[in-house]
Structure formats: structure tokens, C-alpha cells
Design a protein around this motif. Structure first.
Motif, short mmCIF file in Angstrom:
data_model
loop_
_atom_site.label_atom_id
_atom_site.label_comp_id
_atom_site.label_asym_id
_atom_site.label_seq_id
_atom_site.Cartn_x
_atom_site.Cartn_y
_atom_site.Cartn_z
N ALA A 164 23.85 18.27 42.70
CA ALA A 164 24.34 18.99 43.88
C ALA A 164 23.27 18.90 44.97
O ALA A 164 22.08 19.07 44.70
CB ALA A 164 24.60 20.44 43.53
N TYR A 165 23.72 18.61 46.19
CA TYR A 165 22.84 18.51 47.35
C TYR A 165 23.20 19.61 48.33
O TYR A 165 24.39 19.93 48.50
CB TYR A 165 22.97 17.14 48.01
CG TYR A 165 22.32 16.05 47.20
CD1 TYR A 165 21.08 15.54 47.56
CD2 TYR A 165 22.95 15.53 46.08
CE1 TYR A 165 20.48 14.53 46.81
CE2 TYR A 165 22.36 14.52 45.32
CZ TYR A 165 21.12 14.03 45.70
OH TYR A 165 20.53 13.05 44.96
N PHE A 166 22.20 20.14 49.00
CA PHE A 166 22.40 21.28 49.88
C PHE A 166 21.85 21.01 51.27
O PHE A 166 20.81 20.38 51.44
CB PHE A 166 21.72 22.52 49.29
CG PHE A 166 22.33 22.92 47.98
CD1 PHE A 166 23.35 23.85 47.94
CD2 PHE A 166 21.90 22.35 46.79
CE1 PHE A 166 23.94 24.20 46.74
CE2 PHE A 166 22.49 22.69 45.58
CZ PHE A 166 23.50 23.62 45.56
N SER A 167 22.58 21.51 52.26
CA SER A 167 22.16 21.42 53.65
C SER A 167 22.54 22.72 54.34
O SER A 167 23.40 23.47 53.86
CB SER A 167 22.80 20.22 54.34
OG SER A 167 24.20 20.30 54.25
N LEU A 168 21.88 22.98 55.48
CA LEU A 168 22.22 24.17 56.25
C LEU A 168 23.57 23.99 56.91
O LEU A 168 23.87 22.91 57.41
CB LEU A 168 21.19 24.39 57.37
CG LEU A 168 19.89 25.08 57.02
CD1 LEU A 168 19.04 25.20 58.27
CD2 LEU A 168 20.12 26.44 56.40
N ALA A 171 15.97 23.51 55.59
CA ALA A 171 15.94 23.44 57.05
C ALA A 171 14.96 22.39 57.56
O ALA A 171 15.17 21.80 58.62
CB ALA A 171 15.60 24.80 57.65
N THR A 172 13.90 22.14 56.82
CA THR A 172 12.88 21.20 57.28
C THR A 172 13.09 19.79 56.74
O THR A 172 12.30 18.90 57.02
CB THR A 172 11.46 21.68 56.90
OG1 THR A 172 11.39 21.88 55.49
CG2 THR A 172 11.13 22.98 57.63
N SER A 173 14.16 19.59 55.99
CA SER A 173 14.46 18.27 55.45
C SER A 173 15.45 17.55 56.37
O SER A 173 16.39 18.16 56.88
CB SER A 173 15.06 18.40 54.05
OG SER A 173 15.45 17.13 53.56
N ARG A 174 15.25 16.27 56.54
CA ARG A 174 16.16 15.48 57.38
C ARG A 174 17.46 15.14 56.64
O ARG A 174 18.46 14.83 57.26
CB ARG A 174 15.49 14.19 57.83
CG ARG A 174 14.38 14.42 58.80
CD ARG A 174 13.75 13.12 59.21
NE ARG A 174 12.68 13.37 60.14
CZ ARG A 174 12.56 12.76 61.29
NH1 ARG A 174 13.42 11.84 61.66
NH2 ARG A 174 11.56 13.06 62.09
#
Length: 112
Positions: free
Chosen positions: A89-93, A45-48
Motif C-alpha cells: 500500500a502506498y500513501f500520499s496526502l 508530505a515531504t516525499s515527491r
């Protein structure tokens, strides 16, 4: 059940909840009931930018299989999106997950 089963707008203060909403909310809280998963959601959540799974091992002090297990639970719960880039693998909200979490946590004016 996933976070997408939860409706918005005064959720926990609604006069009555449908059974699927109750189950989805309980599953969401259960998923976030693990401190490692809360830390993962916080980092994402705090990553752009989307966060590579490989960037989570050291800061969390967890092994690759353990981080993968927690990430899978978060994806299955509908909180994170997974994007495969080569072998990583990359993750985002998930955008709607943020709204659902806010709706579930909003108890303003409920009492007191």
C-alpha cells in the motif's frame, strides 16, 4: 467526520462555526494528536512520490501493525490517500486535506 467537512477561508476566526465543522476540526486535531501520525504525515508530505507503508517501519521505529493502525486513522480522517500496488500500500496526502489543514491553522490577524 473528515477533513472534507471543514470549510476553508478564515476558518477558526469565523464568527460562528457549524456543529459539523466543530466536530470535524476536533477529530482532525485528535487524529494529529499522536506524534507517530505527525511523523507519518511529515514523511508523506515531504516525499515527491507516494510512500510505501514498508518504508515507514524502520524510520519510525514502529512495528508493521502499529504503522498500519496509524495509516488507517489518517486515511479515515481524510488526510491520506491509499493506493494498492500488488501486495504493498502506498500513501500520499489528499490534495484537499492540505488546504483544510492550512485553513484550520491560519490564525493571522486573529488577535494581538
Amino acid at each position: 467526520m473528515t477533513a472534507s467537512s471543514i470549510t476553508c477561508s478564515g476558518y477558526l476566526t469565523a464568527p460562528a462555526l457549524a456543529e459539523d465543522e466543530v466536530v470535524a476540526t476536533a477529530e482532525l486535531f485528535k487524529t494529529l494528536g499522536d506524534p507517530a501520525r505527525v511523523r507519518i504525515v511529515n514523511r508523506v508530505a515531504t516525499s515527491r512520490e507516494p510512500v510505501c507503508a514498508c518504508e515507514l517501519y524502520e524510520p519510525l521505529g514502529l512495528s508493521q501493525p502499529t504503522v498500519s493502525h496509524h495509516l488507517k486513522k489518517l486515511v479515515d480522517a481524510g488526510l491520506l490517500e491509499r493506493e494498492q500496488r500488488g501486495k504493498w500500500a502506498y500513501f500520499s496526502l489528499k490534495r484537499d486535506a492540505v488546504e483544510k489543514l492550512a485553513a484550520v491553522a491560519d490564525l493571522k490577524g486573529a488577535c494581538c
